[in-house]
Design a protein around this motif. Structure first.
Motif, PDB file in Angstrom:
ATOM      1  N   ASP A 171       0.824  -1.204  -0.212  1.00 33.06           N
ATOM      2  CA  ASP A 171       0.075  -0.043  -0.174  1.00 33.06           C
ATOM      3  C   ASP A 171       0.851   1.114   0.365  1.00 33.06           C
ATOM      4  OD1 ASP A 171      -2.545  -1.323  -0.045  1.00 33.06           O
ATOM      5  OD2 ASP A 171      -2.077  -2.039   1.835  1.00 33.06           O
ATOM      6  N   LEU A 172       1.787   1.042   0.509  1.00 33.61           N
ATOM      7  CA  LEU A 172       3.063   2.496   0.566  1.00 33.61           C
ATOM      8  C   LEU A 172       3.078   2.940  -0.505  1.00 33.61           C
ATOM      9  CD1 LEU A 172       4.577   2.489   4.647  1.00 33.61           C
ATOM     10  CD2 LEU A 172       1.586   3.230   3.538  1.00 33.61           C
ATOM     11  N   MET A 173       4.033   1.459  -1.016  1.00 32.47           N
ATOM     12  CA  MET A 173       4.778   1.342  -1.956  1.00 32.47           C
ATOM     13  C   MET A 173       4.136   2.434  -3.764  1.00 32.47           C
ATOM     14  SD  MET A 173       7.625  -1.150  -2.179  1.00 32.47           S
ATOM     15  CE  MET A 173       6.248  -2.463  -1.790  1.00 32.47           C
ATOM     16  N   GLN A 174       2.906   2.021  -3.424  1.00 32.31           N
ATOM     17  CA  GLN A 174       1.948   2.884  -3.938  1.00 32.31           C
ATOM     18  C   GLN A 174       1.570   3.700  -4.121  1.00 32.31           C
ATOM     19  OE1 GLN A 174      -2.326   0.860  -4.341  1.00 32.31           O
ATOM     20  NE2 GLN A 174      -1.494  -1.090  -5.235  1.00 32.31           N
ATOM     21  N   PHE A 175       2.470   4.678  -3.351  1.00 34.07           N
ATOM     22  CA  PHE A 175       2.141   6.156  -2.880  1.00 34.07           C
ATOM     23  C   PHE A 175       3.365   6.451  -2.712  1.00 34.07           C
ATOM     24  CE2 PHE A 175      -1.825   5.710  -0.704  1.00 34.07           C
ATOM     25  CZ  PHE A 175      -2.548   7.128  -1.201  1.00 34.07           C
ATOM     26  N   GLY A 176       4.258   6.053  -3.414  1.00 37.33           N
ATOM     27  CA  GLY A 176       5.658   6.247  -3.936  1.00 37.33           C
ATOM     28  C   GLY A 176       6.749   5.872  -3.206  1.00 37.33           C
ATOM     29  N   VAL A 177       6.625   4.957  -1.812  1.00 40.84           N
ATOM     30  CA  VAL A 177       7.397   4.635  -0.632  1.00 40.84           C
ATOM     31  C   VAL A 177       8.697   4.097  -1.065  1.00 40.84           C
ATOM     32  CG1 VAL A 177       7.446   4.395   1.356  1.00 40.84           C
ATOM     33  CG2 VAL A 177       5.457   5.660   0.949  1.00 40.84           C
ATOM     34  N   GLU A 178       9.561   3.663  -0.988  1.00 43.40           N
ATOM     35  CA  GLU A 178      10.724   2.788  -1.492  1.00 43.40           C
ATOM     36  C   GLU A 178      10.713   2.516  -0.302  1.00 43.40           C
ATOM     37  OE1 GLU A 178      12.400   3.017  -4.407  1.00 43.40           O
ATOM     38  OE2 GLU A 178      11.343   4.885  -5.240  1.00 43.40           O
ATOM     39  N   PRO A 179      11.053   0.731  -0.808  1.00 44.95           N
ATOM     40  CA  PRO A 179      11.223  -0.182   0.596  1.00 44.95           C
ATOM     41  C   PRO A 179      12.583   0.460   1.705  1.00 44.95           C
ATOM     42  CG  PRO A 179      10.384  -1.487  -1.703  1.00 44.95           C
ATOM     43  CD  PRO A 179      10.843   0.183  -1.759  1.00 44.95           C
ATOM     44  N   GLY A 180      12.358  -0.036   2.828  1.00 45.35           N
ATOM     45  CA  GLY A 180      13.551   0.727   3.559  1.00 45.35           C
ATOM     46  C   GLY A 180      13.103   1.424   4.673  1.00 45.35           C
ATOM     47  N   LEU A 181      13.448   2.173   5.975  1.00 42.76           N
ATOM     48  CA  LEU A 181      13.418   2.394   6.608  1.00 42.76           C
ATOM     49  C   LEU A 181      12.397   3.209   6.938  1.00 42.76           C
ATOM     50  CD1 LEU A 181      14.211   3.429   9.758  1.00 42.76           C
ATOM     51  CD2 LEU A 181      16.238   5.268   9.011  1.00 42.76           C
ATOM     52  N   ARG A 182      11.970   4.564   6.206  1.00 43.37           N
ATOM     53  CA  ARG A 182      10.894   5.568   6.139  1.00 43.37           C
ATOM     54  C   ARG A 182       9.592   4.381   5.300  1.00 43.37           C
ATOM     55  NH1 ARG A 182       8.560   9.529   1.445  1.00 43.37           N
ATOM     56  NH2 ARG A 182       7.693  10.624   2.722  1.00 43.37           N
ATOM     57  N   LEU A 183       9.480   3.053   4.606  1.00 46.06           N
ATOM     58  CA  LEU A 183       8.502   2.487   4.974  1.00 46.06           C
ATOM     59  C   LEU A 183       8.142   2.025   6.132  1.00 46.06           C
ATOM     60  CD1 LEU A 183       7.429   0.654   2.159  1.00 46.06           C
ATOM     61  CD2 LEU A 183       7.487  -1.177   4.209  1.00 46.06           C
ATOM     62  N   GLY A 184       9.282   1.202   6.570  1.00 50.45           N
ATOM     63  CA  GLY A 184       8.458   0.661   8.189  1.00 50.45           C
ATOM     64  C   GLY A 184       8.405   1.492   9.021  1.00 50.45           C
ATOM     65  N   GLN A 185       8.665   2.723   9.246  1.00 50.83           N
ATOM     66  CA  GLN A 185       8.408   4.031  10.205  1.00 50.83           C
ATOM     67  C   GLN A 185       7.062   3.995  10.450  1.00 50.83           C
ATOM     68  OE1 GLN A 185      11.019   6.857   9.326  1.00 50.83           O
ATOM     69  NE2 GLN A 185      12.167   6.624  11.252  1.00 50.83           N
ATOM     70  N   CYS A 186       6.727   4.228   8.673  1.00 49.30           N
ATOM     71  CA  CYS A 186       5.324   4.619   8.288  1.00 49.30           C
ATOM     72  C   CYS A 186       4.273   3.848   9.002  1.00 49.30           C
ATOM     73  CB  CYS A 186       4.811   5.517   6.664  1.00 49.30           C
ATOM     74  SG  CYS A 186       3.661   5.247   6.940  1.00 49.30           S
ATOM     75  N   LEU A 187       5.003   2.528   8.301  1.00 54.10           N
ATOM     76  CA  LEU A 187       4.013   0.752   9.024  1.00 54.10           C
ATOM     77  C   LEU A 187       4.010   1.089  10.813  1.00 54.10           C
ATOM     78  CD1 LEU A 187       5.220  -2.308   6.588  1.00 54.10           C
ATOM     79  CD2 LEU A 187       3.724  -0.681   6.369  1.00 54.10           C
ATOM     80  N   ARG A 188       5.221   1.455  10.741  1.00 58.34           N
ATOM     81  CA  ARG A 188       4.969   1.044  12.783  1.00 58.34           C
ATOM     82  C   ARG A 188       4.224   2.333  13.027  1.00 58.34           C
ATOM     83  NH1 ARG A 188      10.052  -0.933  12.364  1.00 58.34           N
ATOM     84  NH2 ARG A 188      11.127   1.318  11.965  1.00 58.34           N
ATOM     85  N   ALA A 189       3.723   3.364  12.772  1.00 57.81           N
ATOM     86  CA  ALA A 189       3.107   4.605  12.970  1.00 57.81           C
ATOM     87  C   ALA A 189       1.501   4.552  12.710  1.00 57.81           C
ATOM     88  CB  ALA A 189       4.205   5.706  12.271  1.00 57.81           C
ATOM     89  N   LEU A 190       1.590   3.827  11.740  1.00 53.73           N
ATOM     90  CA  LEU A 190      -0.024   3.770  11.822  1.00 53.73           C
ATOM     91  C   LEU A 190      -0.199   2.572  12.352  1.00 53.73           C
ATOM     92  CD1 LEU A 190       0.319   3.787   7.288  1.00 53.73           C
ATOM     93  CD2 LEU A 190      -1.027   5.073   8.116  1.00 53.73           C
ATOM     94  N   PHE A 191       0.500   1.442  12.251  1.00 55.48           N
ATOM     95  CA  PHE A 191       0.073   0.222  13.044  1.00 55.48           C
ATOM     96  C   PHE A 191      -0.792   0.954  14.744  1.00 55.48           C
ATOM     97  CE2 PHE A 191       0.472  -3.846  14.803  1.00 55.48           C
ATOM     98  CZ  PHE A 191      -0.945  -4.639  14.592  1.00 55.48           C
ATOM     99  N   ASP A 192       0.394   1.993  14.812  1.00 53.35           N
ATOM    100  CA  ASP A 192       0.107   2.000  16.263  1.00 53.35           C
ATOM    101  C   ASP A 192      -1.049   2.481  16.465  1.00 53.35           C
ATOM    102  OD1 ASP A 192       2.891   0.910  17.490  1.00 53.35           O
ATOM    103  OD2 ASP A 192       3.816   3.012  16.665  1.00 53.35           O
ATOM    104  N   ALA A 193      -1.305   4.046  15.781  1.00 59.17           N
ATOM    105  CA  ALA A 193      -2.355   4.212  15.240  1.00 59.17           C
ATOM    106  C   ALA A 193      -3.505   3.952  15.379  1.00 59.17           C
ATOM    107  CB  ALA A 193      -2.332   5.415  14.062  1.00 59.17           C
TER     108      ALA A 193
END
Length: 85
Positions: free
Chosen positions: A37-59
């Motif tokens: 889902d995040l890659m469809q927003f142009g997020v490359e695999p890596g730290l930023r993707l993981g950080q965003c996934l964690r933040a979204l899941f925490d929320a």
């Protein structure tokens, strides 16, 4: 270097281990969004993707995001300020 203190790294490791066990035992819900889902927003695999996934899941776990649609709509908001690398 990750920019985290040794204690922060240790705590993050403990949290990761807890989440792994909780996911395996079915104690946690499935995340509303994933890396694809995040890659469809142009997020490359890596730290930023993981950080965003964690933040979204925490929320999600905190009840701040209540549906997949809401999570998808809020991805850009969660990407702001995250590491660009």
């Amino acid at each position: 270097a990750s920019g985290l203190s040794e204690n922060q790294q240790r705590i993050e490791g403990y949290i990761g281990e807890y989440l792994t066990v909780a996911e395996r035992t079915g104690c946690l819900p499935e995340p509303f969004v994933n890396g694809d889902d995040l890659m469809q927003f142009g997020v490359e695999p890596g730290l930023r993707l993981g950080q965003c996934l964690r933040a979204l899941f925490d929320a999600q776990l905190e009840g701040k995001i209540r549906s997949r649609q809401e999570a998808l709509e809020r991805i850009p908001e969660f990407l702001v300020g995250l590491t660009k690398a």
